[in-house]
Motif scaffolding. Structure first.
Motif, PDB file in Angstrom:
ATOM      1  N   ILE A 103       0.966  -1.142   0.029  1.00 16.96           N
ATOM      2  CA  ILE A 103       0.176  -0.106   0.018  1.00 16.96           C
ATOM      3  C   ILE A 103       0.791   1.156   0.043  1.00 16.96           C
ATOM      4  N   ARG A 104       2.391   1.244  -0.113  1.00 17.46           N
ATOM      5  CA  ARG A 104       2.955   2.205  -0.070  1.00 17.46           C
ATOM      6  C   ARG A 104       2.490   3.246  -0.969  1.00 17.46           C
ATOM      7  N   GLU A 105       2.390   2.970  -2.320  1.00 16.82           N
ATOM      8  CA  GLU A 105       1.917   3.950  -3.343  1.00 16.82           C
ATOM      9  C   GLU A 105       0.605   4.703  -2.979  1.00 16.82           C
ATOM     10  N   ASN A 106      -0.424   4.102  -2.068  1.00 21.93           N
ATOM     11  CA  ASN A 106      -1.525   4.612  -1.862  1.00 21.93           C
ATOM     12  C   ASN A 106      -1.642   5.506  -0.825  1.00 21.93           C
ATOM     13  N   VAL A 107      -0.492   5.670  -0.070  1.00 22.35           N
ATOM     14  CA  VAL A 107      -0.559   6.384   1.110  1.00 22.35           C
ATOM     15  C   VAL A 107       0.765   7.336   1.373  1.00 22.35           C
ATOM     16  N   LYS A 108       0.486   8.468   1.788  1.00 22.88           N
ATOM     17  CA  LYS A 108       1.377   9.286   2.293  1.00 22.88           C
ATOM     18  C   LYS A 108       2.024   9.165   3.557  1.00 22.88           C
ATOM     19  N   THR A 109       3.303   9.375   3.823  1.00 26.79           N
ATOM     20  CA  THR A 109       3.871   9.265   4.975  1.00 26.79           C
ATOM     21  C   THR A 109       4.332  10.433   5.470  1.00 26.79           C
ATOM     22  N   LEU A 110       4.195  10.855   6.846  1.00 31.42           N
ATOM     23  CA  LEU A 110       4.724  12.069   7.638  1.00 31.42           C
ATOM     24  C   LEU A 110       5.439  11.694   8.819  1.00 31.42           C
ATOM     25  N   VAL A 111       6.580  12.138   9.021  1.00 26.86           N
ATOM     26  CA  VAL A 111       7.320  11.766  10.044  1.00 26.86           C
ATOM     27  C   VAL A 111       7.744  13.134  10.915  1.00 26.86           C
ATOM     28  N   GLY A 112       7.661  12.883  12.232  1.00 27.31           N
ATOM     29  CA  GLY A 112       8.042  14.125  13.270  1.00 27.31           C
ATOM     30  C   GLY A 112       8.639  13.512  14.439  1.00 27.31           C
ATOM     31  N   GLY A 113       9.244  14.483  15.512  1.00 26.22           N
ATOM     32  CA  GLY A 113       9.755  14.152  16.473  1.00 26.22           C
ATOM     33  C   GLY A 113      11.082  14.993  16.617  1.00 26.22           C
ATOM     34  N   ALA A 114      11.519  15.150  17.848  1.00 29.79           N
ATOM     35  CA  ALA A 114      12.859  16.024  18.205  1.00 29.79           C
ATOM     36  C   ALA A 114      14.025  15.796  17.314  1.00 29.79           C
ATOM     37  N   PRO A 115      14.579  14.473  17.217  1.00 35.67           N
ATOM     38  CA  PRO A 115      15.748  14.271  16.336  1.00 35.67           C
ATOM     39  C   PRO A 115      15.613  14.380  14.828  1.00 35.67           C
ATOM     40  N   VAL A 116      14.224  14.379  14.547  1.00 40.27           N
ATOM     41  CA  VAL A 116      13.842  14.052  13.096  1.00 40.27           C
ATOM     42  C   VAL A 116      13.995  15.573  12.343  1.00 40.27           C
ATOM     43  N   SER A 117      14.356  15.066  10.945  1.00 43.14           N
ATOM     44  CA  SER A 117      14.564  16.204  10.090  1.00 43.14           C
ATOM     45  C   SER A 117      13.975  15.978   8.733  1.00 43.14           C
ATOM     46  N   LYS A 118      13.965  17.082   7.834  1.00 40.98           N
ATOM     47  CA  LYS A 118      13.618  16.988   6.461  1.00 40.98           C
ATOM     48  C   LYS A 118      14.592  15.982   5.851  1.00 40.98           C
ATOM     49  N   GLU A 119      15.824  16.298   6.119  1.00 41.43           N
ATOM     50  CA  GLU A 119      16.978  15.268   5.648  1.00 41.43           C
ATOM     51  C   GLU A 119      16.476  13.717   6.081  1.00 41.43           C
ATOM     52  N   TRP A 120      16.267  13.844   7.343  1.00 40.12           N
ATOM     53  CA  TRP A 120      15.972  12.253   7.590  1.00 40.12           C
ATOM     54  C   TRP A 120      14.430  11.790   6.778  1.00 40.12           C
ATOM     55  N   ALA A 121      13.807  12.609   6.706  1.00 38.15           N
ATOM     56  CA  ALA A 121      12.595  12.123   5.632  1.00 38.15           C
ATOM     57  C   ALA A 121      12.929  11.889   4.608  1.00 38.15           C
ATOM     58  N   ASP A 122      13.817  12.640   3.992  1.00 41.66           N
ATOM     59  CA  ASP A 122      14.137  12.285   2.523  1.00 41.66           C
ATOM     60  C   ASP A 122      14.973  11.089   2.350  1.00 41.66           C
ATOM     61  N   LYS A 123      15.944  10.814   3.461  1.00 43.88           N
ATOM     62  CA  LYS A 123      16.814   9.648   3.341  1.00 43.88           C
ATOM     63  C   LYS A 123      15.801   8.389   3.672  1.00 43.88           C
ATOM     64  N   ILE A 124      14.562   8.361   4.218  1.00 37.06           N
ATOM     65  CA  ILE A 124      14.068   7.199   4.625  1.00 37.06           C
ATOM     66  C   ILE A 124      12.877   6.947   3.314  1.00 37.06           C
TER      67      ILE A 124
END
Lengths: 215, 342
Positions: free
Chosen positions: A166-187
């Motif tokens: 279902i990865r193509e059907n859903v968007k993912t959003l990440v957050g939290g103190a150590p999390v960053s835009k770079e981390w989101a892009d990386k994963i």
């Protein structure tokens, strides 16, 4: 002061009992659940967010306001359609992480903005995010983590969503103190929310982008 | 100069043969000791073994031995879940202060008997015995932070508004307990205390709330540490820390996250504003650079920090260094401090 104005004030003052009573009264007098949501709850929580960003409010005020928000929301939620225009969200704090304040605030802001949230709580296995997202046909999977040691589970959520097909059907959003835009892009996550206000904005952007693509 | 001498010189703003290197060291110990997290935080020997190995491997001048946040609160009955994995920190299952009135029931703990404090104290003793040339500042958390651990963050934060007097009762008991713990740590040979103030930032409380519920208790604890002959590293965690407040504390060193991106946190700015009052320990981003960067990123960041830091500076991670940090990144930091003079 009208009930709607009273609910707004009660939320800003963090007064749960008053917020609930005024919501009951507003509904009895014929206000629709959507009216209460849009004219009172959303307006109040937006102001709470602004006051937090300007540092007039801090966590104690925001938590009490959220509690008051939910005391009203509990009454109107059964009367709303499951999706009030925002989208369906599966939200939780990742495995081995019990820090859920940030996640709860994001959930409150998303709910106030018309998203329907399935809250999986804290210490949630990546598999459980994917299973629930598939079950409820979620538009968005939002995960939070406060520790560097548990960030990797956000990556595992991406993998679990792929395993469930279902990865193509859903968007993912990440957050939290150590999390960053770079981390989101990386994963390979679709978005990163710096705080609860930002998370709502990013959620809207991601889902609007998805809806544009579907047209 | 050895590590202890370098840190001592940095505190006095004297010149050093090379920039002292420190890390906020908690979870890395389990990895170095090659044990699971529960095996690490419940055994003095494993705890000390992990800290000593880390310090020697990366030739650090300053370490802050610690196991986890629960070693004190467990003494009050906080229930924690352990998972047998090297990176699984103990997780809160049940708080001790379930109702605000429970703050009044808390008793001052005996650090030689209660919670996992005896494990930590024995471990600190082993570390100081072995690392005589390294500055050893074992970690404990500030009274307000401990109150949030005993009550739960969410409820403790609400107590700031709803139950301030009861919260103060809890803070008084926490402060007395921490004072006794700190004195025992110094008796075990510690040079001082790494006092983690993790609730002193604008993302959590207002400045006034911190003045009302944080400062008084912090200062009482610091006074006790000083009287016992210890020094203080104030670890100020998070986004937008109240550096105006903390720079006035009588601490020798402030450790904060200079790469958080929050207003007024950049190292040159902080150095200019507070750097003549207190030694700063920072410069390495524990997440973006140490954990996820390349050795080249690490080299660049470490060199820049050394250039900005000058005297009265310790190159250090802004917060806890993750056990998942690649070894080559930590080795690069060591290489830079040993070869680069700025």
């Amino acid at each position: 002061m009208t009930e709607i104005e009273g609910i707004k004030k009660a939320i800003l003052d963090g007064e749960s009992i008053k917020a609930r009573e005024l919501t009951e009264s507003a509904l009895e007098k014929g206000a629709s659940a959507m009216d209460v949501l849009k004219s009172a709850l959303l307006v109040a929580m937006t102001e709470v967010g602004e006051k937090y960003q300007s540092r007039e409010f801090a966590l104690p005020e925001v938590l009490l306001a959220s509690e008051a928000f939910y005391s009203s929301m509990e009454l109107i939620e059964p009367l709303l359609k499951s999706d009030s225009g925002g989208g369906t969200v599966v939200i939780g704090t990742v495995k081995w992480d019990m820090h859920d304040i940030g996640k709860n605030l994001v959930k409150a802001m998303l709910t106030a903005n018309g998203f329907y949230c399935y809250d999986l709580g804290k210490d949630v296995d990546p598999e459980d995010f994917a299973r629930k997202a598939k079950e409820v046909n979620a538009d968005l999977v939002a995960s939070s983590t406060l520790m560097t040691t548990t960030m990797r589970f956000q990556m595992e959520i991406e993998e679990a969503l792929r395993r469930y097909g279902i990865r193509e059907n859903v968007k993912t959003l990440v957050g939290g103190a150590p999390v960053s835009k770079e981390w989101a892009d990386k994963i390979g996550a679709d978005g990163y929310g710096k705080d609860a206000i930002d998370a709502v904005k990013v959620a809207f952007d991601l889902l609007n982008e998805e809806r544009e693509n579907e047209r | 100069m050895n590590g202890k001498e370098r840190v001592e010189a940095a505190i006095k703003f004297e010149s050093v043969d090379r920039t002292p290197l420190g890390y906020v060291t908690w979870g890395v110990g389990a990895k170095e000791a090659n044990v699971t997290y529960p095996q690490y935080c419940k055994s003095s020997k494993n705890f000390a073994d992990g800290m000593i190995k880390f310090a020697r491997k990366y030739e650090v001048d300053l370490i802050t031995p610690g196991t986890d946040v629960w070693f004190v609160p467990e003494g009050w009955g906080v229930k924690v879940r352990y998972v047998e994995d090297v990176e699984a920190y103990p997780m809160l299952e049940e708080v001790a202060v379930k109702e605000p009135e429970d703050y009044e029931k808390l008793e001052v703990l005996d650090p030689r008997r209660d919670g996992r404090m005896p494990v930590v104290l024995d471990g600190v003793g082993m570390v100081t015995e072995e690392l005589r040339d390294v500055a050893v500042f074992p970690g404990l958390f500030s009274p307000l932070t401990v109150a949030t651990h005993v009550r739960g963050m969410q409820d403790a934060m609400k107590d700031v508004i709803l139950n301030p007097d009861l919260l103060r009762k809890g803070l008084e008991t926490a402060t007395e307990t921490l004072k006794e713990l700190a004195v025992e740590m110094i008796k075990e040979g510690a040079d001082g205390i790494f006092m983690a103030v993790t609730r002193g930032s604008a993302e959590l409380v207002t400045e006034q709330q911190y003045l009302d519920f944080g400062r008084e208790y912090d200062l009482e604890l610091i006074k006790e540490i000083k009287e016992a002959g210890g020094k203080v590293i104030l670890h100020v965690c998070g986004y937008e820390p109240f550096l105006d407040i903390f720079s006035e504390y009588p601490a020798e060193i402030i450790n904060y996250w200079d790469k958080s991106g929050s207003p007024g946190s950049e190292l040159s700015y902080v150095k200019k504003k507070y750097g003549d009052k207190v030694c700063l320990a920072t410069g390495l981003d524990q997440t973006r650079t140490l954990l996820f960067g390349t050795p080249a990123d690490v080299e660049k960041e470490a060199k820049e920090a050394i250039e900005k830091g000058g005297n009265g500076f310790i190159l250090c991670s802004g917060c806890e260094v993750s056990p998942a940090t690649p070894e080559e990144n930590l080795r690069m930091v060591t290489k830079v401090v040993k070869s680069y003079r700025g």
